[in-house]
Design an enzyme around this catalytic site. Sequence first.
Site, PDB file in Angstrom:
ATOM      1  N   SER A 141     -43.240 -79.685   1.654  1.00 14.37           N
ATOM      2  CA  SER A 141     -42.728 -79.314   2.974  1.00 14.37           C
ATOM      3  C   SER A 141     -43.328 -80.217   4.033  1.00 14.37           C
ATOM      4  CB  SER A 141     -43.100 -77.861   3.294  1.00 14.37           C
ATOM      5  OG  SER A 141     -42.764 -77.521   4.626  1.00 14.37           O
ATOM      6  N   TYR A 154     -49.317 -70.894   3.810  1.00 15.83           N
ATOM      7  CA  TYR A 154     -48.174 -71.719   3.415  1.00 15.83           C
ATOM      8  C   TYR A 154     -48.521 -73.198   3.534  1.00 15.83           C
ATOM      9  CZ  TYR A 154     -43.333 -73.351   3.119  1.00 15.83           C
ATOM     10  OH  TYR A 154     -42.178 -73.992   2.743  1.00 15.83           O
TER      11      TYR A 154
END
Length: 245
Positions: A141, A154
Amino acid sequence: MSISENTAPPRTALVTGAGRGIGLGVTRALLEAGWQVAALDLEFGAEAESIAAAQQVTCDVSDEGSVAWAFDTLAGFLEGGLGLLVNNAGVADPASGPVETLSLDGWNRWIGTNLTGAFLMVRSAVPYLRDGQGAIVNITSTRAAMSEPETEAYAASKGGLTAFTHALAVSLGPDIRVNAVAPGWIATGDRSALRDQDHAQHPAGRVGRPEDIAEAVLYLAGAGFTTGQVITVDGGMTRKMIYAE
């Protein structure tokens, strides 16, 4: 050790988190490109009807026993080697709340699926990938390099996955190439809910689609001289300077 420049990996792929979102888009694109695909996810809903041609296996990638069971189930599929492993499974919601109230169980939920899950899949897949001189593509990501508030778990999981990528590339080469794709904003639901300003903030002029990530995965599956790299697919957002007016 050297590899034959004339050896083509088998057109077999294993995709995790394949039942929805980016994983579904990647699986669909691989099938359309003529690959045989084994699709892993916790559950397969109505969306998965579009990948009915894939071998669908229920698996919790964060659970060692579940991963072992999945590979036992796929013994026949893997018999000729594996051409591609796509580690896409992950907890999609990045918001974990204030770090001072984040529980260890909450932290481990992101790390266990997003990072440990990739490790467990790689560990089991390496013998088959080596037989097939295949490739690994990890879906990380842009949040590995930039953050919003209260997304520590995350971001840590995706940052770890990015580092895991280049470490594997060095350890497993030349037999196995390892790369990553770092998506930005990829809308996996109803695109009609997106606002004009959502699209306009991207230098590319629109919010991303799962197909955008699938294109990058397909490229990396065949890019024989590319390993240890992260391809950012974010419509240019990580290159755009933003100041509050």
